[in-house]
Design an enzyme around this catalytic site. Structure first.
Site, PDB file in Angstrom:
ATOM      1  N   HIS A  61       7.904  -2.847   0.837  1.00  0.00           N
ATOM      2  CA  HIS A  61       8.317  -1.444   0.820  1.00  0.00           C
ATOM      3  C   HIS A  61       9.225  -1.295   2.042  1.00  0.00           C
ATOM      4  CE1 HIS A  61       5.215  -0.503  -2.149  1.00  0.00           C
ATOM      5  NE2 HIS A  61       4.309  -1.039  -1.364  1.00  0.00           N
ATOM      6  N   ARG A  82      -1.536   6.803   4.957  1.00  0.00           N
ATOM      7  CA  ARG A  82      -0.664   7.197   3.854  1.00  0.00           C
ATOM      8  C   ARG A  82       0.027   8.529   4.125  1.00  0.00           C
ATOM      9  NH1 ARG A  82      -2.424   8.306  -2.420  1.00  0.00           N
ATOM     10  NH2 ARG A  82      -3.471  10.035  -1.405  1.00  0.00           N
ATOM     11  N   TYR A 121       9.686   2.960  -5.255  1.00  0.00           N
ATOM     12  CA  TYR A 121       9.241   4.169  -5.955  1.00  0.00           C
ATOM     13  C   TYR A 121       9.822   5.462  -5.386  1.00  0.00           C
ATOM     14  CZ  TYR A 121       5.690   4.030  -2.201  1.00  0.00           C
ATOM     15  OH  TYR A 121       5.039   3.951  -0.992  1.00  0.00           O
ATOM     16  N   HIS A 203       2.718   1.540 -10.247  1.00  0.00           N
ATOM     17  CA  HIS A 203       2.285   1.709  -8.858  1.00  0.00           C
ATOM     18  C   HIS A 203       0.812   1.369  -8.706  1.00  0.00           C
ATOM     19  CE1 HIS A 203       0.654   3.690  -5.299  1.00  0.00           C
ATOM     20  NE2 HIS A 203       1.811   3.353  -4.748  1.00  0.00           N
ATOM     21  N   HIS A 230      -0.012  -2.634  -7.894  1.00  0.00           N
ATOM     22  CA  HIS A 230      -1.045  -2.576  -6.858  1.00  0.00           C
ATOM     23  C   HIS A 230      -2.397  -2.543  -7.566  1.00  0.00           C
ATOM     24  CE1 HIS A 230       1.967  -0.319  -4.084  1.00  0.00           C
ATOM     25  NE2 HIS A 230       1.841  -1.558  -3.633  1.00  0.00           N
ATOM     26  N   HIS A 267      -2.464  -7.395  -3.893  1.00  0.00           N
ATOM     27  CA  HIS A 267      -3.694  -7.235  -3.119  1.00  0.00           C
ATOM     28  C   HIS A 267      -4.897  -7.826  -3.861  1.00  0.00           C
ATOM     29  CE1 HIS A 267      -1.417  -4.900  -0.308  1.00  0.00           C
ATOM     30  NE2 HIS A 267      -1.215  -3.912  -1.171  1.00  0.00           N
ATOM     31  N   ASP A 318       4.726  -6.550   2.619  1.00  0.00           N
ATOM     32  CA  ASP A 318       4.262  -5.216   2.240  1.00  0.00           C
ATOM     33  C   ASP A 318       4.755  -4.129   3.188  1.00  0.00           C
ATOM     34  OD1 ASP A 318       2.921  -3.102   1.106  1.00  0.00           O
ATOM     35  OD2 ASP A 318       0.922  -3.925   1.337  1.00  0.00           O
TER      36      ASP A 318
END
Length: 445
Positions: A61, A82, A121, A203, A230, A267, A318
């Site tokens: 990302h 987040r 995204y 996602h 994910h 993951h 990541d």
């Protein structure tokens, strides 16, 4: 016209060979590999040190690079982290994202990465309205990778909800196309090039309703494109999925046709034995991101049983807490040592393969990740005379690369036969640190 590189030492899949001449066509592919070449031939470019296949960063990302250090103040969880991430995402524009990603991809090249899978995204304006060019943000990433000289697999991501049965939050409006069909219509206008592949991503099961999963999977299947997701990064996602659907996220993906040999679960941390069997038996890959998983306190995924079940392993940086595929490979082994209190779960050669050939395959490039005729001429050279790498004999190159080296030891990076990093400096973006500083400070205001 053929270009020739002379490799002082080369990692040829399972062993180190001294004195290797590699011929490269104008199309950027290896045409010949000659061993036993004790000195650099006239007109050849000498790469002194240990040359490896180019590394594949299978999960990125790019905008998370702006979070490095800033999210290390205080305590919290993935969910509090987040919220900070959403703040950065809200400030991105096509221009600012291009500037940041260009510098981030240059940082990757400096660390020996020749191909990146961008899990993308951030599609629309902050309120959710499309840009005049609906793929403006994706095009910014494509241009950034081109500027930095590395290959890109743009994993355009369907992101439609904030949770099971919940609409997108205000932060997530710019991520959403409304429906999977609208997502598919937007991404269908994107075209592959020799340096850019277009893939798809779900996602997560919380962000794509179950009824929409098959649409994303079919889009990827029809195009034989990579599909990433994910998967079970957090126990909270597992619990919510069980409450909403009566099954684990892995089972939900299997029921809707998402798993398969072109799919990679990112993951794969909190899995049941049945989940592991489903992933392995379907040939679904696993992308471990150990430096992010430890930074976010996610947990240690079951990499050993996943691989034993049939899931190919690859690696990603990541959130870019660091950008260093050698550290990701090392961390996967060392994490397992901490958990099991035994050593030697993977050979250094196997860890290098996860960081190169298997990562490229997960990004839709099975013709990368080796130094052999027909392969893409993508490789990287580690210095063997730094304070980290000095000492061992060159024949222990794989062990030196995985258990001693860092991205800072990369001396050269070649992509498509063209030298992108020479003597530790990016040829197109020589002040990469300055570019990173300017792009990140602009985002933080």
């Amino acid at each position: 016209m053929t270009t020739t590189y002379w490799l002082e030492h080369a990692w040829l899949a399972t062993y180190v060979e001294p004195g290797v001449a590699v011929e490269v066509s104008d199309e950027g592919r290896v045409t010949a590999v000659r061993t036993g070449v004790t000195a650099c031939p006239p007109g050849a470019e000498a790469l002194r040190g240990l040359t490896l296949p180019g590394l594949a960063n299978a999960h990125s990302h790019a905008f998370h690079r702006a979070l490095r250090s800033t999210v290390q103040v205080g305590s919290g969880t993935f969910w509090t982290w987040r919220e900070v991430m959403y703040g950065v995402a809200a400030r991105l524009t096509p221009d600012s994202y291009h500037a940041l990603a260009r510098a981030v991809y240059a940082e990757m090249a400096l660390a020996g990465i020749t191909s990146v899978g961008e899990f993308h995204y951030v599609h629309h304006t902050p309120g959710g309205a499309p840009y005049a060019d609906p793929n403006a943000m994706g095009e910014a990433l494509i241009a950034a990778a081109s500027d930095a000289g590395i290959r890109l697999t743009l994993l355009d991501t369907a992101y439609l909800s904030s949770g099971f049965g919940e609409p997108p939050s205000s932060h997530q409006l710019r991520f959403s196309d409304g429906t999977a069909q609208a997502w598919a219509e937007r991404v269908s206008s994107l075209k592959d090039t020799p340096f850019v592949r277009h893939g798809a991503a779900v996602h997560s099961v919380r962000a794509v309703p179950a009824a929409e999963l098959a649409t994303v999977a079919k889009w990827a299947q029809d195009r034989e494109a990579p599909l990433h997701v994910h998967l079970s990064e957090q126990t909270a996602e597992n619990e919510a999925c069980l409450a909403a659907h009566g099954c684990t996220p892995t089972q939900l993906l299997a029921d809707h046709g998402v798993l398969g040999p072109r799919t990679t679960g990112v993951h794969n941390t909190h899995l049941t034995a049945a989940d592991i069997a489903l992933i392995g038996s379907s040939g679904t890959g696993t992308c471990m991101c150990p430096t992010t998983e430890r930074d976010l306190a996610d947990g240690i995924g079951p990499a050993v049983p996943l691989q034993q079940a049939g899931s190919p392993l690859c690696l990603g940086s990541d959130s870019h807490a660091v950008i260093d595929l050698f550290e990701e490979a090392r961390a996967m082994e060392l994490n397992e040592r901490l958990r099991s209190r035994t050593r030697g779960h993977w050979t250094a050669a196997a860890l290098l393969r996860a960081a190169s050939a298997d990562g490229h395959a997960a990004l839709g490039r099975p013709d990368a990740g080796t130094i052999e005729p027909g392969a893409l001429a993508d490789f990287t050279t580690l210095a063997l005379d730094t304070v980290r790498t000095a000492g061992p004999v060159p024949m222990l190159g794989a062990e030196t690369a995985v258990f001693a080296a860092t991205g800072a030891d990369v001396r050269h990076t070649v992509v498509g036969g063209r030298q992108v990093v020479r003597d530790g400096v990016h040829t197109a973006i020589p002040d990469t640190a300055g570019a990173l500083t300017a792009a990140i400070r602009a985002l933080h205001g």
